[in-house]
Design an enzyme around this catalytic site. Structure first.
Site, PDB file in Angstrom:
ATOM      1  N   CYS A 100      -6.135-100.063  52.015  1.00  9.71           N
ATOM      2  CA  CYS A 100      -6.966 -98.987  51.472  1.00  9.71           C
ATOM      3  C   CYS A 100      -8.372 -99.504  51.170  1.00  9.71           C
ATOM      4  CB  CYS A 100      -6.327 -98.414  50.201  1.00  9.71           C
ATOM      5  SG  CYS A 100      -7.352 -97.108  49.505  1.00  9.71           S
TER       6      CYS A 100
ATOM      7  N   MET B 211      -0.570 -91.242  54.647  1.00  5.65           N
ATOM      8  CA  MET B 211      -1.908 -90.678  54.421  1.00  5.65           C
ATOM      9  C   MET B 211      -1.945 -90.026  53.045  1.00  5.65           C
ATOM     10  SD  MET B 211      -3.145 -89.126  58.083  1.00  5.65           S
ATOM     11  CE  MET B 211      -1.641 -88.232  58.440  1.00  5.65           C
TER      12      MET B 211
ATOM     13  N   GLY C 212      -1.479 -91.053  62.486  1.00  6.44           N
ATOM     14  CA  GLY C 212      -1.961 -90.436  61.262  1.00  6.44           C
ATOM     15  C   GLY C 212      -2.690 -89.139  61.552  1.00  6.44           C
ATOM     16  N   ARG C 213      -4.018 -89.261  61.782  1.00  2.00           N
ATOM     17  CA  ARG C 213      -4.832 -88.057  61.935  1.00  2.00           C
ATOM     18  C   ARG C 213      -4.371 -87.188  63.096  1.00  2.00           C
ATOM     19  NH1 ARG C 213     -10.265 -91.332  61.774  1.00  2.00           N
ATOM     20  NH2 ARG C 213      -8.827 -92.709  62.888  1.00  2.00           N
TER      21      ARG C 213
ATOM     22  N   LYS D 168       1.419-102.993  55.310  1.00  2.00           N
ATOM     23  CA  LYS D 168       0.430-102.327  56.174  1.00  2.00           C
ATOM     24  C   LYS D 168      -0.949-102.840  55.805  1.00  2.00           C
ATOM     25  CE  LYS D 168      -1.089 -97.889  57.961  1.00  2.00           C
ATOM     26  NZ  LYS D 168      -2.411 -97.656  57.363  1.00  2.00           N
TER      27      LYS D 168
HETATM   28  C1  FMN Z   1      -6.677 -88.846  54.923  1.00  6.39           C
HETATM   29  C2  FMN Z   1      -6.153 -90.226  55.154  1.00  6.39           C
HETATM   30  C3  FMN Z   1      -5.428 -90.859  54.157  1.00  6.39           C
HETATM   31  C4  FMN Z   1      -4.908 -92.141  54.362  1.00  6.39           C
HETATM   32  N1  FMN Z   1      -4.134 -92.698  53.386  1.00  6.39           N
HETATM   33  C5  FMN Z   1      -3.510 -93.885  53.621  1.00  6.39           C
HETATM   34  C6  FMN Z   1      -2.577 -94.411  52.686  1.00  6.39           C
HETATM   35  O1  FMN Z   1      -2.274 -93.814  51.638  1.00  6.39           O
HETATM   36  N2  FMN Z   1      -2.000 -95.618  52.979  1.00  6.39           N
HETATM   37  C7  FMN Z   1      -2.294 -96.315  54.138  1.00  6.39           C
HETATM   38  O2  FMN Z   1      -1.751 -97.400  54.367  1.00  6.39           O
HETATM   39  N3  FMN Z   1      -3.151 -95.811  55.046  1.00  6.39           N
HETATM   40  C8  FMN Z   1      -3.752 -94.618  54.829  1.00  6.39           C
HETATM   41  N4  FMN Z   1      -4.559 -94.086  55.778  1.00  6.39           N
HETATM   42  C9  FMN Z   1      -4.745 -94.808  57.063  1.00  6.39           C
HETATM   43  C10 FMN Z   1      -3.737 -94.296  58.111  1.00  6.39           C
HETATM   44  O3  FMN Z   1      -2.412 -94.618  57.758  1.00  6.39           O
HETATM   45  C11 FMN Z   1      -4.034 -94.885  59.504  1.00  6.39           C
HETATM   46  O4  FMN Z   1      -3.813 -96.279  59.493  1.00  6.39           O
HETATM   47  C12 FMN Z   1      -5.461 -94.609  59.966  1.00  6.39           C
HETATM   48  O5  FMN Z   1      -5.839 -93.275  59.698  1.00  6.39           O
HETATM   49  C13 FMN Z   1      -5.637 -94.875  61.469  1.00  6.39           C
HETATM   50  O6  FMN Z   1      -4.708 -94.137  62.215  1.00  6.39           O
HETATM   51  P1  FMN Z   1      -5.035 -92.689  62.894  1.00  6.39           P
HETATM   52  O7  FMN Z   1      -6.218 -92.878  63.793  1.00  6.39           O
HETATM   53  O8  FMN Z   1      -3.758 -92.367  63.632  1.00  6.39           O
HETATM   54  O9  FMN Z   1      -5.332 -91.747  61.780  1.00  6.39           O
HETATM   55  C14 FMN Z   1      -5.126 -92.820  55.588  1.00  6.39           C
HETATM   56  C15 FMN Z   1      -5.874 -92.193  56.569  1.00  6.39           C
HETATM   57  C16 FMN Z   1      -6.375 -90.905  56.380  1.00  6.39           C
HETATM   58  C17 FMN Z   1      -7.156 -90.258  57.484  1.00  6.39           C
END
Ligand code: FMN
Length: 338
Positions: free
Chosen positions: A109, A23, A233-234, A148
């Site tokens: 992204c 993230m 993540g979140r 990813k």
């Molecule tokens: C604030 C934020 C930043 C993120 N940055 C990235 C990142 O740098 N690279 C990436 O592959 N995914 C990024 N994601 C996506 C997360 O890795 C994840 O796939 C997505 O949030 C869904 O999972 P979750 O519901 O558990 O958050 C980001 C998500 C959030 C909320």
């Protein structure tokens, strides 16, 4: 329940198969270490925030600082993003030199700044280019390469199965699939059936991502998809104890709910970890965000968060939350919705 089976990325064992998802602006060294400490033994792999291949190959100091990790963080993956093949190869070599366990390429992204330059989810629309990139990076690396990505660019162009099969053939050792399209951004819910379709289509491990915010959600998403592991993540931003809660549920144990004192102690620790990395201005901003996300679900927590959001220094913030320490046990309530 969640599979107890560790997953393997090449010869690397990820045990348990629970991954701290990358993230941007969040999974820096301080946050990754905090999550491992809050969920001891329950985080199988941590992934850095994404780092620009332009920044790395142009010797940008900030990008190079983002490569840092602590010796206790293994196994750790560093994620890079960008669109140019030669630069991606060069950046992957720089990343490998850090002693990292895995290199991950971002293909999900959705941010216009990234997509317009051919990186992130834009790579899902240039599968042949992506394939050439993966093969070139694979030739450069001795550590495993992972990918990813999202399920596709939009509803009409879902191609996660095709991308996963191509990645496997190109030598990618594991894929992480966020069950949303680029166009969806973070709206709606992640499609774990599509993650299941990817799992059916490839022999390499598949880690699913999207909306895992509790042990029950972990169980449900695993049952739908049959994925080999989960990325969180979140959920970890709100609850860095979540990995421990999921691992305990797998073992059939009940996990004690985090107490107010425990959450305040975690904020103190986070401050110390942030201080090792950043000037106070950055530390206090990140600490404030964390405090607002984690201090929920007990009497007075809404007012506390309001007060915390007005603080301008880490000392002020920690002084305010200290007033809530040692609440009577009845008020040290379990993590419930605020
Ligand atoms: C604030 C934020 C930043 C993120 N940055 C990235 C990142 O740098 N690279 C990436 O592959 N995914 C990024 N994601 C996506 C997360 O890795 C994840 O796939 C997505 O949030 C869904 O999972 P979750 O519901 O558990 O958050 C980001 C998500 C959030 C909320």
């Amino acid at each position: 329940m969640v599979s107890e089976k560790p997953l393997s990325i090449g010869s690397l064992r990820i045990d348990p198969p629970l991954v701290l998802a990358p993230m941007s602006g969040v999974t820096d060294m301080a946050f990754r270490r905090l999550v491992r400490e809050c969920s001891p033994g329950a985080v199988g792999l941590v992934v850095s925030e994404f780092i620009s291949i332009e920044g790395l190959t142009r010797n940008d100091l900030r990008s190079h600082r983002m490569l840092r990790f602590h010796p206790d963080e293994h196994p750790i993956s560093i994620q890079i993003f960008g669109g140019e093949i030669d630069r991606m190869v060069e950046a992957a070599a720089i990343v490998q030199q850090t002693g990292v366990d895995v290199v991950d390429i971002n293909c999900g992204c959705p941010v216009p700044k990234v997509v317009k330059r051919g990186g992130g989810a834009e790579l899902l629309r240039r599968v042949q280019h992506l394939e050439r990139m993966l093969r070139a990076v694979r030739r450069e690396l001795s550590v495993p390469l992972t990918l990813k990505f999202r399920t596709g660019w939009d509803e009409e162009s879902i191609n996660c199965v095709e991308v996963a099969q191509m990645a496997e053939a190109a030598g990618v050792a594991m894929v992480m699939v966020h069950g949303r399209t680029r166009v969806q951004l973070y709206t709606g819910s992640a499609d774990w059936e599509l993650i299941g379709a990817v799992k059916q289509a490839v022999g390499i491990p598949v880690v699913g991502s999207g909306d895992v915010t509790s042990a029950a959600a972990a169980h449900e998403r695993l049952a739908i998809s049959g994925a080999d592991g989960l990325a969180i993540g979140r959920g970890a931003m709100e609850n860095p104890w979540l990995f421990g809660e999921i691992a305990a549920a797998v073992a059939g144990d009940t996990h004690p709910a985090s107490t107010v004192d425990g959450r305040i102690a975690a904020l103190r620790r986070y401050r110390a970890l942030l201080d090792e990395q950043y000037p106070e201005k950055v530390t206090s901003a990140r600490l404030r965000g964390m405090a607002c996300r984690t201090l929920k679900g007990f009497p007075g927590s809404a007012a506390l968060r309001e007060a915390v959001s007005r603080t301008r220094s880490s000392d002020d913030l920690l002084a305010i939350v200290a007033g809530f320490e040692a609440l009577p046990p009845a008020q040290q309530s379990a993590r419930t919705a605020a």
